[in-house]
Design a protein around this motif. Structure first.
Motif, PDB file in Angstrom:
ATOM      1  N   ALA A   2      42.497  23.346  -0.131  1.00  0.00           N
ATOM      2  CA  ALA A   2      42.052  24.155   1.020  1.00  0.00           C
ATOM      3  C   ALA A   2      40.537  24.334   0.995  1.00  0.00           C
ATOM      4  O   ALA A   2      39.884  24.234   2.043  1.00  0.00           O
ATOM      5  N   PHE A   6      37.975  23.160   3.811  1.00  0.00           N
ATOM      6  CA  PHE A   6      37.124  24.206   4.405  1.00  0.00           C
ATOM      7  C   PHE A   6      35.646  23.838   4.297  1.00  0.00           C
ATOM      8  O   PHE A   6      34.895  23.933   5.274  1.00  0.00           O
ATOM      9  N   LEU A  46      23.995  27.348   5.142  1.00  0.00           N
ATOM     10  CA  LEU A  46      25.419  27.001   5.285  1.00  0.00           C
ATOM     11  C   LEU A  46      25.719  25.684   4.565  1.00  0.00           C
ATOM     12  O   LEU A  46      26.735  25.569   3.863  1.00  0.00           O
ATOM     13  N   SER A  49      25.576  26.365   0.738  1.00  0.00           N
ATOM     14  CA  SER A  49      26.763  27.106   0.246  1.00  0.00           C
ATOM     15  C   SER A  49      28.022  26.228   0.298  1.00  0.00           C
ATOM     16  O   SER A  49      28.839  26.254  -0.625  1.00  0.00           O
ATOM     17  N   PHE A  87      52.269  30.929  18.732  1.00  0.00           N
ATOM     18  CA  PHE A  87      50.903  30.537  19.074  1.00  0.00           C
ATOM     19  C   PHE A  87      50.921  29.514  20.220  1.00  0.00           C
ATOM     20  O   PHE A  87      50.176  29.651  21.197  1.00  0.00           O
TER      21      PHE A  87
ATOM     22  N   LEU B 166      31.349  33.426  -2.436  1.00  0.00           N
ATOM     23  CA  LEU B 166      30.842  32.204  -1.794  1.00  0.00           C
ATOM     24  C   LEU B 166      31.505  31.982  -0.425  1.00  0.00           C
ATOM     25  O   LEU B 166      30.832  31.687   0.567  1.00  0.00           O
ATOM     26  N   LYS B 167      32.825  32.148  -0.386  1.00  0.00           N
ATOM     27  CA  LYS B 167      33.539  31.973   0.881  1.00  0.00           C
ATOM     28  C   LYS B 167      33.107  33.043   1.889  1.00  0.00           C
ATOM     29  O   LYS B 167      32.989  32.770   3.081  1.00  0.00           O
ATOM     30  N   LEU B 169      30.192  34.441   1.968  1.00  0.00           N
ATOM     31  CA  LEU B 169      28.847  34.070   2.401  1.00  0.00           C
ATOM     32  C   LEU B 169      28.917  32.995   3.494  1.00  0.00           C
ATOM     33  O   LEU B 169      28.221  33.086   4.517  1.00  0.00           O
ATOM     34  N   ILE B 170      29.780  31.998   3.272  1.00  0.00           N
ATOM     35  CA  ILE B 170      29.937  30.925   4.267  1.00  0.00           C
ATOM     36  C   ILE B 170      30.447  31.520   5.586  1.00  0.00           C
ATOM     37  O   ILE B 170      29.957  31.171   6.661  1.00  0.00           O
ATOM     38  N   LEU B 423      43.193  31.730  16.120  1.00  0.00           N
ATOM     39  CA  LEU B 423      43.603  30.613  15.254  1.00  0.00           C
ATOM     40  C   LEU B 423      42.672  30.517  14.039  1.00  0.00           C
ATOM     41  O   LEU B 423      43.141  30.368  12.903  1.00  0.00           O
ATOM     42  N   TYR B 426      43.477  33.345  11.628  1.00  0.00           N
ATOM     43  CA  TYR B 426      44.749  33.152  10.915  1.00  0.00           C
ATOM     44  C   TYR B 426      44.603  32.087   9.815  1.00  0.00           C
ATOM     45  O   TYR B 426      45.028  32.297   8.684  1.00  0.00           O
ATOM     46  N   LEU B 428      41.797  30.970   8.388  1.00  0.00           N
ATOM     47  CA  LEU B 428      40.886  31.419   7.331  1.00  0.00           C
ATOM     48  C   LEU B 428      41.570  32.401   6.386  1.00  0.00           C
ATOM     49  O   LEU B 428      41.370  32.358   5.182  1.00  0.00           O
ATOM     50  N   LYS B 430      44.683  32.425   5.644  1.00  0.00           N
ATOM     51  CA  LYS B 430      45.624  31.660   4.806  1.00  0.00           C
ATOM     52  C   LYS B 430      44.923  31.004   3.630  1.00  0.00           C
ATOM     53  O   LYS B 430      45.514  30.792   2.585  1.00  0.00           O
ATOM     54  N   ILE B 431      43.635  30.612   3.830  1.00  0.00           N
ATOM     55  CA  ILE B 431      42.925  29.951   2.722  1.00  0.00           C
ATOM     56  C   ILE B 431      41.959  30.916   2.011  1.00  0.00           C
ATOM     57  O   ILE B 431      40.998  30.491   1.380  1.00  0.00           O
ATOM     58  N   VAL B 433      39.716  33.050   3.050  1.00  0.00           N
ATOM     59  CA  VAL B 433      38.332  33.229   3.496  1.00  0.00           C
ATOM     60  C   VAL B 433      38.287  34.557   4.262  1.00  0.00           C
ATOM     61  O   VAL B 433      39.030  34.733   5.222  1.00  0.00           O
TER      62      VAL B 433
END
Lengths: 153, 499
Positions: A2, A6, A46, A49, A87, B166-167, B169-170, B423, B426, B428, B430-431, B433
């Motif tokens: 993931a 990401f 961005l 990071s 959804f 980190l996540k 921050l992103i 979306l 949701y 983000l 899940k992972i 973030v």
């Protein structure tokens, strides 16, 4: 896995914005810095990071790799199929709204939504959901059109 | 302080129509807090379209009612069924639920309600005295100080990031980046990608509705398989007021201490009511003579939790209205509401619109009394409301949020923004973030850029950012905040590994 996806997605977004920022990179005579100055600081931060996250995701031993992660995703979707369904159903509702109009599309959306989200299907609940969908839609339409002066599709 | 403005604010808020909005808001907040899975942040977002036609004071009164009601509403399910209605009511559950299981549901709920009322009043008083003071000081800020303050506020992303800095921050940078879409402070169009709908930029409110509203509803669908069990207690609960008053007097130290903690944590940008509740509970337990009884139905546990999470509201309004920096997610939404009404929160608010600024304090103070009346009188109804099935709530709320977004500009594009951000939120989540930093970036980004441009226009060098003492203090605080977060993260990882 993931984290890898990401970071790749954020790198792609940053790349698209960086390329697009060339369109307004030149400063005018009155500007101290160009209009791309502030966005580019963010874009570089961005990229930096996201690269750290990407590298660390390769170094980190993931518990769910390859087939394991894929299997978990399939199991999640099988268990929680109502989430993607609702959804998608919401998107269909938004497409239908300008075509059918607010009232019929909302009644349909609510009724199907109530049925799908009801874990234990009972026939007697149909008798509740049909009037509930109709009454709620009417109330919402009344509030928005008469009280808030919003012209609904 | 100009007390004429305070009296004018009382006159405005005490108008019958505004008292009605305050009642409706408090009730809506309590209901949202009562239903597990719904938060008062969602309730504030849903109430947004109703404020469009109102004058700003009426709109704010409604929102403050929801805020106060929502902060307290979580105690009903926390106490009766052991499921916190809101994250800030988790600590209420520690002692409220055991007390309820002992057959003292009324006492537990009564303690929670009275502590919430006290916490709200305490928060409002602190806001009344310190709000104008902070605003007066911040009026002296130039673009260097404001920009450095914004940078400091952005480092508070760490507070919203949870385990992954980190996540977070992103996510914050992503929020800042999408905030640059549309016209810049010099009128230059950026990142519209040839789409007319992007020319006016990403409006914060559809993004909020999607990230917090729709994504939360989608998450709630996952919980449908875990139906809420009904409590063994009767719906017709009575509060033993005499007993509750005795408990409150006995635990007076906890009441005051927890309210102070709530206000202080609330005044820290992005700290949140749940942090306040946990710290207050922990402190109450540490100072208690009978600390071993905490977790088994101790009155002090309920009081600490509820007094602190309600006092938090007053504290969180201090940075929100005086500096334009949200104290927590709910006040971030309220900042968006003010901006939508054409009001710029920040140092100038107390000078430009003193009655409006003071009406926030007045509405908060009156909401405490509204909370007491509403929650005490409607307790049996609230108990029943907590069992409305999610199967009915989710589609109904989706329609409401969809129309709320549509009502912003009478455009379907705003509704599609809700879908897109829903979306994103949701996925983000899940992972792992965090979503909060996106909102912080989206709200603070335009102001930060505007101030940076102003500063560079006056002096193209960056040295003034370090030469101005207040600006330097904020920059030093920024560095300290980052270093402290990294140190804390490493420490917690070391502890986890050791365990």
């Amino acid at each position: 896995m993931a984290d890898k996806i990401f970071s790749i997605v954020t790198l792609t977004i940053a790349g698209i914005f960086l390329i697009n920022s060339r369109l307004f990179a030149e400063k005018s005579g009155t500007q101290a810095v160009s209009s791309a100055f502030f966005p580019r600081i963010i874009i570089y931060a961005l990229i930096f990071s996201s690269l750290i996250l990407l590298v660390s995701s390769f170094l980190k031993k993931s518990k769910q790799q390859g087939e394991g992660a894929k299997g978990a995703s399939i199991a999640f979707l099988r268990h929680h199929w109502r989430v993607p369904f609702m959804f998608a159903w919401f998107m269909i509702y938004l497409i239908l709204m300008p075509i059918l109009g607010f009232f019929p599309s909302t009644v349909l959306f609510l009724f199907v939504g109530y049925l799908v989200l009801n874990i234990s299907f009972l026939k007697k609940k149909l008798l509740i959901y049909i009037p509930l969908s109709l009454i709620l839609t009417f109330v919402i339409q009344f509030i928005f059109e008469n009280e808030l002066q919003v012209i609904l599709p | 302080m100009d007390y004429v403005h305070v009296l004018q604010a009382f006159y405005e808020v005490l108008k019958l129509v505004n008292l009605f909005y305050l009642f409706i808001g408090t009730l809506a907040g309590i209901i949202a807090g009562t239903i597990p899975g719904l938060t008062f942040t969602t309730a504030i977002i849903l109430a947004l379209p109703f404020t469009f036609g109102m004058d700003p004071i009426s709109g704010l009164t409604l929102m403050i009612g929801i805020y106060t009601g929502g902060a307290s509403g979580g105690l009903v399910t926390s106490t009766l069924i052991g499921i916190p209605g809101t994250p800030s009511a988790v600590t209420t559950m520690f002692d409220g639920h055991p007390m309820s299981q002992k057959g003292e549901s009324g006492r537990a709920l009564g303690l929670g309600i009275i502590a919430s009322v006290f916490g709200t009043i305490f928060g409002a008083i602190i806001l009344f005295f310190f709000g104008p003071l902070v605003a007066k000081i911040s009026l002296k800020f130039g673009p260097w100080e404001v920009f450095s303050l914004m940078v400091f506020a952005l480092t508070l992303i760490a507070g919203l990031s949870g385990a992954s800095l980190l996540k977070g921050l992103i996510a914050g940078l992503f929020g800042l980046l999408i905030a640059t879409i549309g016209y810049d402070p010099n009128g230059q169009l950026r990142f519209d990608f040839g789409m007319d709908s992007l020319a006016s930029g990403i409006a914060p409110l559809p993004a909020l509705m999607g990230l917090f509203g729709l994504s939360t509803l989608l998450k709630n669908i996952e919980e449908l398989r875990n139906p809420i069990s009904k409590p063994k207690t009767k719906a017709n609960i009575r509060i033993p007021m005499l007993q509750v008053c005795k408990d409150m007097i006995r635990e007076k130290f906890v009441v005051v201490q927890s309210s102070i903690i709530g206000v202080l944590i609330g005044a820290l940008p992005a700290a949140g009511a749940e942090t306040a509740a946990f710290i207050a509970y922990d402190q109450a337990k540490k100072f208690a003579k009978d600390k071993e009884k905490y977790g088994t139905g101790h009155p002090g546990g309920i009081i600490a939790s509820e007094a602190s999470n309600n006092a938090n509201a007053g504290g969180s309004f201090i940075p929100s209205i005086t500096l334009g920096i949200p104290g927590d997610m709910a006040s971030a939404v309220m900042l968006g509401v003010l901006i939508m009404h054409g009001i710029t929160p920040g140092p100038g608010l107390f000078q430009a619109q003193p009655v409006l600024a003071q009406s926030i304090f007045v509405a908060l103070l009156l909401s405490a009394f509204m909370l007491l009346i509403t929650q005490t009188a409607l307790l049996p109804l609230l108990v029943r409301i907590s069992y409305i099935p999610m199967a009915v709530l989710v589609p109904s709320i989706i329609v409401f949020s969809c129309l709320g977004a549509f009502a912003l500009n009478n455009q379907m594009v705003d509704v599609w923004m809700v879908v897109i951000f829903g979306l994103i939120g949701y996925v983000l989540d899940k992972i792992d973030v965090p979503i909060g930093p996106i909102i912080l970036g989206l709200l603070l980004g335009p102001k930060a850029e505007e101030e940076l441009m102003k500063a560079l226009q006056i002096n193209s060098e960056i040295t003034p950012f370090f030469a101005h003492p207040i600006s330097l203090i904020f920059l030093l605080l920024t560095v300290s905040s980052i270093v402290l977060t990294i140190w804390k993260n490493r420490k917690s990882k070391t502890i986890t590994k050791a365990e």
